[in-house]
Design a protein around this motif. Structure first.
Motif, PDB file in Angstrom:
ATOM      1  N   THR A  84       0.761  -1.192   0.062  1.00  0.00           N
ATOM      2  CA  THR A  84      -0.098  -0.006   0.134  1.00  0.00           C
ATOM      3  C   THR A  84       0.737   1.297  -0.078  1.00  0.00           C
ATOM      4  N   ILE A  85       0.787   2.096  -0.937  1.00  0.00           N
ATOM      5  CA  ILE A  85       1.291   3.293  -1.123  1.00  0.00           C
ATOM      6  C   ILE A  85       0.079   4.442  -1.532  1.00  0.00           C
ATOM      7  N   GLU A  86      -0.066   5.388  -0.323  1.00  0.00           N
ATOM      8  CA  GLU A  86      -1.260   5.939  -0.341  1.00  0.00           C
ATOM      9  C   GLU A  86      -0.672   7.469  -0.336  1.00  0.00           C
ATOM     10  N   LEU A  87      -0.778   7.895  -1.599  1.00  0.00           N
ATOM     11  CA  LEU A  87      -0.374   9.378  -1.987  1.00  0.00           C
ATOM     12  C   LEU A  87      -1.347  10.244  -2.889  1.00  0.00           C
ATOM     13  N   ALA A  88      -2.533  10.038  -2.355  1.00  0.00           N
ATOM     14  CA  ALA A  88      -3.839  10.395  -2.924  1.00  0.00           C
ATOM     15  C   ALA A  88      -3.843  12.049  -3.217  1.00  0.00           C
ATOM     16  N   GLY A  89      -3.242  12.758  -2.244  1.00  0.00           N
ATOM     17  CA  GLY A  89      -3.302  14.214  -2.303  1.00  0.00           C
ATOM     18  C   GLY A  89      -2.155  14.774  -3.174  1.00  0.00           C
ATOM     19  N   SER A 100      -1.977   4.694  -7.460  1.00  0.00           N
ATOM     20  CA  SER A 100      -3.006   5.503  -8.071  1.00  0.00           C
ATOM     21  C   SER A 100      -2.508   7.091  -7.321  1.00  0.00           C
ATOM     22  N   PHE A 101      -2.543   7.933  -8.573  1.00  0.00           N
ATOM     23  CA  PHE A 101      -2.407   9.370  -7.966  1.00  0.00           C
ATOM     24  C   PHE A 101      -3.156  10.338  -8.690  1.00  0.00           C
ATOM     25  N   PRO A 102      -4.574  10.473  -8.137  1.00  0.00           N
ATOM     26  CA  PRO A 102      -5.827  10.923  -8.687  1.00  0.00           C
ATOM     27  C   PRO A 102      -5.601  12.528  -8.829  1.00  0.00           C
ATOM     28  N   ALA A 103      -4.927  13.259  -8.038  1.00  0.00           N
ATOM     29  CA  ALA A 103      -4.863  14.731  -7.894  1.00  0.00           C
ATOM     30  C   ALA A 103      -3.319  15.138  -8.534  1.00  0.00           C
ATOM     31  N   LEU A 106      10.319  -2.478 -11.661  1.00  0.00           N
ATOM     32  CA  LEU A 106      10.602  -3.812 -10.768  1.00  0.00           C
ATOM     33  C   LEU A 106       9.388  -3.833  -9.631  1.00  0.00           C
ATOM     34  N   ASN A 107       8.121  -3.659 -10.263  1.00  0.00           N
ATOM     35  CA  ASN A 107       7.017  -3.968  -9.412  1.00  0.00           C
ATOM     36  C   ASN A 107       6.184  -4.988  -9.958  1.00  0.00           C
ATOM     37  N   PRO A 108       6.725  -6.275  -9.443  1.00  0.00           N
ATOM     38  CA  PRO A 108       6.093  -7.574  -9.993  1.00  0.00           C
ATOM     39  C   PRO A 108       4.796  -7.718 -10.021  1.00  0.00           C
ATOM     40  N   ALA A 109       4.082  -7.320  -8.901  1.00  0.00           N
ATOM     41  CA  ALA A 109       2.563  -7.452  -8.650  1.00  0.00           C
ATOM     42  C   ALA A 109       1.721  -6.230  -9.407  1.00  0.00           C
ATOM     43  N   LEU A 110       2.265  -5.181  -9.951  1.00  0.00           N
ATOM     44  CA  LEU A 110       1.442  -4.048 -10.289  1.00  0.00           C
ATOM     45  C   LEU A 110       0.597  -4.332 -11.579  1.00  0.00           C
ATOM     46  N   THR A 111      -0.659  -4.098 -11.253  1.00  0.00           N
ATOM     47  CA  THR A 111      -1.443  -4.335 -12.587  1.00  0.00           C
ATOM     48  C   THR A 111      -2.133  -3.032 -12.999  1.00  0.00           C
ATOM     49  N   THR A 112      -2.212  -1.934 -12.247  1.00  0.00           N
ATOM     50  CA  THR A 112      -2.692  -0.793 -12.660  1.00  0.00           C
ATOM     51  C   THR A 112      -1.799   0.617 -12.072  1.00  0.00           C
ATOM     52  N   LEU A 113      -1.723   1.516 -13.099  1.00  0.00           N
ATOM     53  CA  LEU A 113      -1.069   2.750 -12.740  1.00  0.00           C
ATOM     54  C   LEU A 113      -1.958   3.823 -13.182  1.00  0.00           C
ATOM     55  N   SER A 114      -2.229   4.700 -12.236  1.00  0.00           N
ATOM     56  CA  SER A 114      -3.424   5.731 -12.605  1.00  0.00           C
ATOM     57  C   SER A 114      -2.806   7.192 -12.452  1.00  0.00           C
ATOM     58  N   MET A 115      -2.825   8.061 -13.484  1.00  0.00           N
ATOM     59  CA  MET A 115      -2.541   9.397 -13.278  1.00  0.00           C
ATOM     60  C   MET A 115      -3.299  10.223 -14.214  1.00  0.00           C
ATOM     61  N   PRO A 116      -4.678   9.965 -13.938  1.00  0.00           N
ATOM     62  CA  PRO A 116      -5.791  10.671 -14.847  1.00  0.00           C
ATOM     63  C   PRO A 116      -5.564  12.184 -14.910  1.00  0.00           C
ATOM     64  N   ALA A 117      -5.114  12.964 -13.992  1.00  0.00           N
ATOM     65  CA  ALA A 117      -5.119  14.410 -14.049  1.00  0.00           C
ATOM     66  C   ALA A 117      -3.686  14.854 -14.346  1.00  0.00           C
ATOM     67  N   LEU A 118      -2.818  14.032 -14.587  1.00  0.00           N
ATOM     68  CA  LEU A 118      -1.419  14.645 -15.082  1.00  0.00           C
ATOM     69  C   LEU A 118      -1.480  15.146 -16.408  1.00  0.00           C
ATOM     70  N   THR A 162      -1.129  -3.884 -16.901  1.00  0.00           N
ATOM     71  CA  THR A 162      -2.223  -3.941 -17.868  1.00  0.00           C
ATOM     72  C   THR A 162      -2.970  -2.563 -18.024  1.00  0.00           C
ATOM     73  N   THR A 163      -3.126  -1.895 -16.993  1.00  0.00           N
ATOM     74  CA  THR A 163      -4.132  -0.645 -16.848  1.00  0.00           C
ATOM     75  C   THR A 163      -3.359   0.312 -16.745  1.00  0.00           C
ATOM     76  N   CYS A 164      -3.344   1.289 -17.507  1.00  0.00           N
ATOM     77  CA  CYS A 164      -2.727   2.672 -17.340  1.00  0.00           C
ATOM     78  C   CYS A 164      -3.702   3.741 -17.521  1.00  0.00           C
ATOM     79  N   GLU A 165      -3.954   4.567 -16.544  1.00  0.00           N
ATOM     80  CA  GLU A 165      -5.033   5.723 -16.856  1.00  0.00           C
ATOM     81  C   GLU A 165      -4.246   7.070 -16.759  1.00  0.00           C
TER      82      GLU A 165
END
Length: 198
Positions: free
Chosen positions: A117-122, A140-143, A154-166, A183-186
Motif C-alpha cells: 500500500t502506497i497512499e499518496l492520493a493528495g 493511483s495518483f488522482p490529484a 520492478l514492481n512484479p505485482a503491479l497491474t494498474t498505474l493511474s495518473m488521470p489528472a497529469l 495492463t491498465t494505465c490511466e
C-alpha cells in the motif's frame, strides 16, 4: 537501540532533525521542521501532526517496521522513503501520506518487497516520482497534475498505474518497465511510456 526518544510538547523546530539508534521516536505535536528531517532505522516513528518540512524528509524504516504513517504532512522539499538495500528485505507493508500535496524535488519509494500500500492520493506536484521494488498491485495518483519525470520499475505485482489528472509532464522523461503484470494505465501522458505503450 533501546532509547525512547519521546518529545511530547515539541511543536516546531527551526533547523535540521536527525534521529537514529532509537527504539521509538514520538513527537505527537510536532508540526513544522525548518530544515531537514531524517529518521533512520527506528522501529516506531510517530509524527501524527507533522505538516511541513522545509528541507528533505528522509524516513528509512527498521527491518521490522510495518508502517510509515504521515497523516498530516502537506509539503516538503523532497520525500525520501527509500532504502539502499536492494534486497528489499523489510517488513514494511504500508506507506500513507494522504494529505501530501506539494514536493519541490523528488518522491522516492522502495525497494521494499512486502510493500503493498502506497497512499499518496493528495499529491499534486513533484519534480520526479520514483517507485521501485514493491509488491503494490495499484499505484493511483488522482490529484497529480505536474511532474518532470517518473521511474516506475520492478514492481512484479503491479497491474494498474493511474495518473488521470497529469497534464504538465514537462520533462517528458518516463521510465515504466519491468512491471510484468501492468495492463491498465490511466492518463494520457502515460499512453506511450514503457510498459504502458501499446
Amino acid at each position: 537501540q533501546g532509547v525512547d526518544a519521546s518529545l511530547p510538547v515539541l511543536v516546531d523546530v527551526g533547523g535540521d532533525v536527525v534521529v537514529g539508534a532509537a527504539a521509538r521516536f514520538s513527537v505527537p505535536q510536532l508540526a513544522t521542521v525548518g530544515g531537514s528531517l531524517r529518521v533512520q532505522g527506528v522501529p516506531t516513528t510517530e509524527l501524527p501532526s507533522l505538516t511541513t518540512v522545509a528541507g528533505a524528509l528522509t524516513l528509512t524504516p527498521s527491518r521490522t517496521q510495518t508502517t510509515l504513517l504521515l497523516p498530516a504532512l502537506t509539503s516538503a522539499e523532497a520525500v525520501n522513503l527509500s532504502s539502499n538495500d536492494l534486497s528489499g528485505s523489510f517488513a514494511l507493508t504500508t506507506i500513507e501520506a494522504p494529505a501530501l500535496s506539494t514536493v519541490t524535488l523528488d518522491v522516492d519509494v522502495g525497494p521494499y518487497a512486502a510493500l503493498t500500500t502506497i497512499e499518496l492520493a493528495g499529491l499534486t506536484s513533484a519534480r520526479a516520482l520514483n517507485i521501485g521494488g514493491t509488491a503494490a498491485t495499484t499505484l493511483s495518483f488522482p490529484a497529480l497534475t505536474t511532474l518532470e519525470s517518473m521511474t516506475i520499475v520492478l514492481n512484479p505485482a503491479l497491474t494498474t498505474l493511474s495518473m488521470p489528472a497529469l497534464t504538465d509532464f514537462f520533462g517528458g522523461n518516463g521510465v515504466i518497465t519491468q512491471n510484468p503484470l501492468l495492463t491498465t494505465c490511466e492518463g494520457a501522458e502515460l499512453s506511450d511510456v514503457g510498459d504502458c505503450a501499446p
